[in-house]
Write a protein that holds these residues in place. Structure first.
Motif, PDB file in Angstrom:
ATOM      1  N   SER A  77      23.943   4.927 -45.233  1.00  0.00           N
ATOM      2  CA  SER A  77      22.494   4.834 -45.385  1.00  0.00           C
ATOM      3  C   SER A  77      22.098   3.694 -46.316  1.00  0.00           C
ATOM      4  O   SER A  77      22.860   3.294 -47.200  1.00  0.00           O
ATOM      5  N   VAL A  78      20.898   3.214 -46.098  1.00  0.00           N
ATOM      6  CA  VAL A  78      20.324   2.170 -46.947  1.00  0.00           C
ATOM      7  C   VAL A  78      20.100   2.721 -48.360  1.00  0.00           C
ATOM      8  O   VAL A  78      20.271   2.002 -49.342  1.00  0.00           O
ATOM      9  N   ALA A  79      19.755   3.996 -48.451  1.00  0.00           N
ATOM     10  CA  ALA A  79      19.509   4.620 -49.762  1.00  0.00           C
ATOM     11  C   ALA A  79      20.751   4.530 -50.655  1.00  0.00           C
ATOM     12  O   ALA A  79      20.649   4.305 -51.863  1.00  0.00           O
ATOM     13  N   THR A  80      21.920   4.692 -50.054  1.00  0.00           N
ATOM     14  CA  THR A  80      23.170   4.592 -50.823  1.00  0.00           C
ATOM     15  C   THR A  80      23.361   3.173 -51.354  1.00  0.00           C
ATOM     16  O   THR A  80      23.723   2.969 -52.508  1.00  0.00           O
ATOM     17  N   VAL A  81      23.088   2.176 -50.524  1.00  0.00           N
ATOM     18  CA  VAL A  81      23.193   0.786 -50.951  1.00  0.00           C
ATOM     19  C   VAL A  81      22.231   0.521 -52.097  1.00  0.00           C
ATOM     20  O   VAL A  81      22.598  -0.075 -53.110  1.00  0.00           O
ATOM     21  N   GLN A  82      20.995   0.990 -51.955  1.00  0.00           N
ATOM     22  CA  GLN A  82      19.995   0.790 -53.003  1.00  0.00           C
ATOM     23  C   GLN A  82      20.423   1.461 -54.316  1.00  0.00           C
ATOM     24  O   GLN A  82      20.240   0.898 -55.391  1.00  0.00           O
ATOM     25  N   LYS A  83      21.018   2.634 -54.206  1.00  0.00           N
ATOM     26  CA  LYS A  83      21.467   3.345 -55.403  1.00  0.00           C
ATOM     27  C   LYS A  83      22.567   2.576 -56.128  1.00  0.00           C
ATOM     28  O   LYS A  83      22.519   2.383 -57.341  1.00  0.00           O
ATOM     29  N   PHE A  84      23.553   2.094 -55.373  1.00  0.00           N
ATOM     30  CA  PHE A  84      24.649   1.346 -55.992  1.00  0.00           C
ATOM     31  C   PHE A  84      24.170   0.019 -56.584  1.00  0.00           C
ATOM     32  O   PHE A  84      24.631  -0.388 -57.648  1.00  0.00           O
TER      33      PHE A  84
END
Length: 168
Positions: free
Chosen positions: A12-19
């Motif tokens: 997910s894009v959310a995971t990328v944004q979190k990292f």
């Protein structure tokens, strides 16, 4: 974020944004927002990511050829930070109505102070034209006549459509 999600294999894009937020917290990366007069538009548009030290790029990247243009743009970004331009307040990038990109918009108060393009090699007429066209299109849109192209080896002042463009 979508491109990075695919490259790294996240779900997910959310995971990328979190990292990326984890890397932004200790100031390894800094996001640059696209300029718009509307805050909601700024929040919805894609952000450009800059790394705080070009040494990290050279140490950890796999390159088939050196990307001097990207390194120079990153270097200019870091210099603008050093000169106290604050991302999301005074420092932005911009896309014109015809989707031409301006690398940096410098803002003071409510007015645009300068439009800056960064291009390592402008020896090709097509490349120089691309940079000039972006500036001359953005200038009336943003009501700014202070136009600058930062490049590796050419200094002069050009005129196009009644606008002066400084090359340094």
């Amino acid at each position: 974020f979508n491109q990075l999600k695919i490259e790294v294999g996240f779900n997910s894009v959310a995971t990328v944004q979190k990292f990326l937020a984890y890397l932004e917290e200790p100031y390894l990366f800094i996001n640059l927002t696209r300029y718009s007069a509307k805050i909601k538009t700024q929040q919805k548009t894609p952000q450009k990511i800059y790394i705080i030290d070009n040494g990290f790029v050279k140490a950890k990247s796999f390159e088939l050829s050196p990307n001097y243009g990207r390194l120079l743009e990153n270097l200019v970004f870091v210099e603008l930070l050093r000169r106290n331009y604050k991302p999301k307040l005074e420092l932005f990038y911009y896309r014109t109505r015809n989707d031409r990109e301006i690398d940096f918009i410098l803002r003071k108060g409510h007015s645009i102070e300068q439009l800056v393009q960064v291009c390592y090699d402008i020896s090709q007429p097509k490349t120089l034209k691309r940079e000039i066209d972006a500036l001359t299109e953005a200038s009336p849109e943003l009501h700014c006549i202070n136009l600058l192209i930062i490049n590796w080896d050419k200094e002069e002042i050009l005129e196009k459509n009644g606008l002066k463009i400084q090359l340094i």
